[in-house]
Design an enzyme around this catalytic site. Structure first.
Site, short mmCIF file in Angstrom:
data_model
loop_
_atom_site.label_atom_id
_atom_site.label_comp_id
_atom_site.label_asym_id
_atom_site.label_seq_id
_atom_site.Cartn_x
_atom_site.Cartn_y
_atom_site.Cartn_z
N ILE A 1 -7.43 7.42 -0.57
CA ILE A 1 -7.25 5.97 -0.63
C ILE A 1 -8.07 5.40 0.53
CG2 ILE A 1 -5.12 6.09 0.76
CD1 ILE A 1 -4.08 3.67 -0.74
N SER A 2 -8.90 4.42 0.26
CA SER A 2 -9.84 3.92 1.27
C SER A 2 -9.14 3.16 2.39
CB SER A 2 -10.88 3.00 0.61
OG SER A 2 -11.70 3.71 -0.27
N HIS A 3 -9.84 3.08 3.54
CA HIS A 3 -9.39 2.24 4.65
C HIS A 3 -9.15 0.82 4.14
CE1 HIS A 3 -11.71 5.42 6.62
NE2 HIS A 3 -11.16 5.10 7.77
N PRO A 4 -8.11 0.14 4.57
CA PRO A 4 -7.93 -1.26 4.19
C PRO A 4 -9.14 -2.13 4.54
CG PRO A 4 -5.89 -0.42 5.09
CD PRO A 4 -6.92 0.67 5.28
N ARG B 1 0.82 -1.22 0.00
CA ARG B 1 0.00 0.00 0.00
C ARG B 1 0.86 1.27 0.00
NH1 ARG B 1 -3.59 2.75 4.32
NH2 ARG B 1 -5.49 3.39 3.20
#
Length: 210
Positions: A59-62, A33
């Site tokens: 960028i989204s939360h994992p 990431r």
């Protein structure tokens, strides 16, 4: 601590939060990431947090990435579409889960940045497109799985029409109150079924754009 070990710790946290599909967990543990973030934010790459990537996007939360992909992946996995490539991270994760992935982005600079970010990963099954994700990607349809990474006020009809029989689509929908929830749409021989999942917070999908 190496990024591989840090990713492994992130994956274990995802397990404790309820992610169960090993294909999804392995993909999150494989994709680095940090290479999708600016250097100043790279040290925060494996936190379960959304981070800015420019142009008002994130960028989204994992966990959210894992939750959305897990909700739509079939057994076996089929062809997938991502709407909203952003920096390319979720597309890379999807390419480690699905045999064929298309990802479309409306912001030219992000589309080009994602292409650069993804070069070193050599994902031969991933194809990027620049265009209006609200309209989907008709030339590659139908899709067995569709993941939308921006909040719409209503379900885009074009995306529904590009969903294969037995397919699933997940997207954040925004209510008039401003609250957002993930909505899972499943197509069967009896029509469409909608299910509400988790509360979320995504950047908005502008009408006619993605």
């Amino acid at each position: 601590m190496t990024s591989a070990r840090t990713r492994a710790r992130m994956v274990e946290r995802l397990r404790t939060k309820g992610i169960r599909d090993e294909r999804v967990l392995n993909a999150l543990g494989t994709v680095p990431r940090h290479v999708f973030l600016e250097e100043a934010l790279a040290s925060r790459a494996y936190e379960d947090d959304a981070l800015p990537i420019g142009f008002g996007q994130t960028i989204s939360h994992p966990f959210v990435v894992a939750r959305m992909i897990e909700a739509v992946v079939g057994s076996p996995a089929g062809k997938a579409l991502e709407v909203g490539t952003g920096c390319g991270y979720q597309a890379a994760v999807m390419a480690n889960v699905f045999p064929e992935v298309y990802s479309i982005e409306r912001i030219k600079e992000l589309h080009e940045r994602a292409r650069r970010n993804l070069l070193a990963l050599r994902l031969a099954n991933l194809r990027l497109a620049y265009g209006d994700g609200y309209k989907g990607l008709e030339r590659a349809a139908p899709f067995h799985s569709i993941v939308v990474a921006a909040a719409a006020a209503r379900v885009p009809e074009a995306l529904v029409s590009q969903l294969a029989a037995g397919g699933k689509m997940i997207l954040p929908l925004a209510a008039n109150s401003g609250e957002q929830r993930l909505v899972l749409i499943e197509r069967s021989g009896r029509g469409l079924k909608e299910s509400e999942l988790d509360p979320v917070r995504f950047v908005p999908m502008e009408a006619g754009k993605a």
